[in-house]
Scaffold this motif. Structure first.
Motif, short mmCIF file in Angstrom:
data_model
loop_
_atom_site.label_atom_id
_atom_site.label_comp_id
_atom_site.label_asym_id
_atom_site.label_seq_id
_atom_site.Cartn_x
_atom_site.Cartn_y
_atom_site.Cartn_z
N GLY A 288 -2.75 13.48 -1.12
CA GLY A 288 -1.99 12.24 -1.24
C GLY A 288 -0.77 12.19 -0.35
O GLY A 288 -0.42 11.15 0.19
N SER A 289 -0.14 13.35 -0.18
CA SER A 289 1.07 13.38 0.67
C SER A 289 0.73 13.08 2.12
O SER A 289 1.44 12.33 2.80
N ALA B 131 -1.95 11.42 3.13
CA ALA B 131 -2.39 10.03 3.18
C ALA B 131 -1.18 9.09 3.20
O ALA B 131 -1.15 8.12 3.96
N LEU B 132 -0.17 9.40 2.40
CA LEU B 132 1.05 8.60 2.38
C LEU B 132 1.74 8.65 3.73
O LEU B 132 2.25 7.64 4.23
N VAL C 76 -0.12 6.32 6.06
CA VAL C 76 0.18 4.92 5.71
C VAL C 76 1.57 4.55 6.22
O VAL C 76 1.79 3.44 6.72
N LEU D 194 0.83 -1.21 0.00
CA LEU D 194 0.00 0.00 0.00
C LEU D 194 0.86 1.26 0.00
O LEU D 194 0.60 2.21 -0.74
N GLN D 195 1.91 1.24 0.79
CA GLN D 195 2.82 2.39 0.85
C GLN D 195 3.50 2.62 -0.50
O GLN D 195 3.58 3.76 -0.97
N VAL E 83 1.32 6.68 -6.78
CA VAL E 83 0.20 7.59 -7.05
C VAL E 83 0.64 9.03 -6.87
O VAL E 83 0.21 9.92 -7.61
N GLN E 84 1.52 9.28 -5.91
CA GLN E 84 2.02 10.64 -5.70
C GLN E 84 2.77 11.15 -6.93
O GLN E 84 2.71 12.33 -7.25
N ALA F 268 1.06 4.06 -2.88
CA ALA F 268 0.79 5.47 -2.56
C ALA F 268 1.91 6.37 -3.08
O ALA F 268 1.64 7.47 -3.58
#
Length: 123
Positions: free
Chosen positions: A49-50, A52-53, A56, A21-22, A28-29, A25
Motif C-alpha cells: 500500500g505504501s 501504491a500510495l 498515486v 484516490l490519494q 487504507v494505509q 489510499a
C-alpha cells in the motif's frame, strides 16, 4: 432566461479524482497499519500500500501540472502535490527504517492534510 451551468474542465475533474484516490489510499494505509499489528501478512499489505500510495502521489503531481498548464490557473495544486510527494517519500523511508516515533505522527498529519485538501479542492 436559461440557467447557466459551469462545467469544470476535464483537467480539474481528473485532479479531483486523483486527490480523492490519494486520500482514500492514505486512509487504507491506516487500516493496513492496524492489520500489520494483528495478522501475520499485514506487513505485506502495508508495504504494498505504501508503494501504491507513492505512485498515486506521483500521478497527482503530473495531473496537477497538466491541469494547470492549459488554462494557466493557480499553481496551488502543484505545490500541494509536490509537498505531499516529499512527505510521502519521507514516510516510506521512515517506515522502511522502522522510525515509528516519526512514522505514526506523520501518517496522522498526511491523513488530515489529505482530507482537508480534498474538501478544499472540491469547492
Amino acid at each position: 432566461m436559461a440557467a447557466q451551468t459551469t462545467a469544470k474542465p476535464a483537467g480539474l475533474k481528473v485532479l479531483h479524482a486523483t486527490v480523492a484516490l490519494q486520500t482514500a489510499a492514505v486512509f487504507v494505509q491506516s487500516i493496513t497499519a492496524g492489520l500489520m499489528m494483528t495478522v501475520p501478512y499485514g506487513h505485506v499489505l502495508h508495504s504494498a500500500g505504501s508503494y501504491a500510495l507513492w505512485v498515486v502521489t506521483v500521478a497527482h503531481v503530473v495531473v496537477a501540472v497538466l491541469a494547470w498548464r492549459p488554462g494557466g490557473g493557480s499553481t496551488e495544486p502543484i505545490w500541494y502535490s509536490a509537498g505531499f510527494l516529499a512527505l510521502i517519500t519521507a514516510q516510506v523511508f521512515l517506515g522502511v527504517f522502522h522510525v515509528t516515533v516519526l512514522h505514526v505522527p506523520l501518517a496522522a498529519v498526511l491523513l488530515v492534510a489529505g482530507v482537508v485538501y480534498l474538501f478544499r479542492i472540491r469547492r
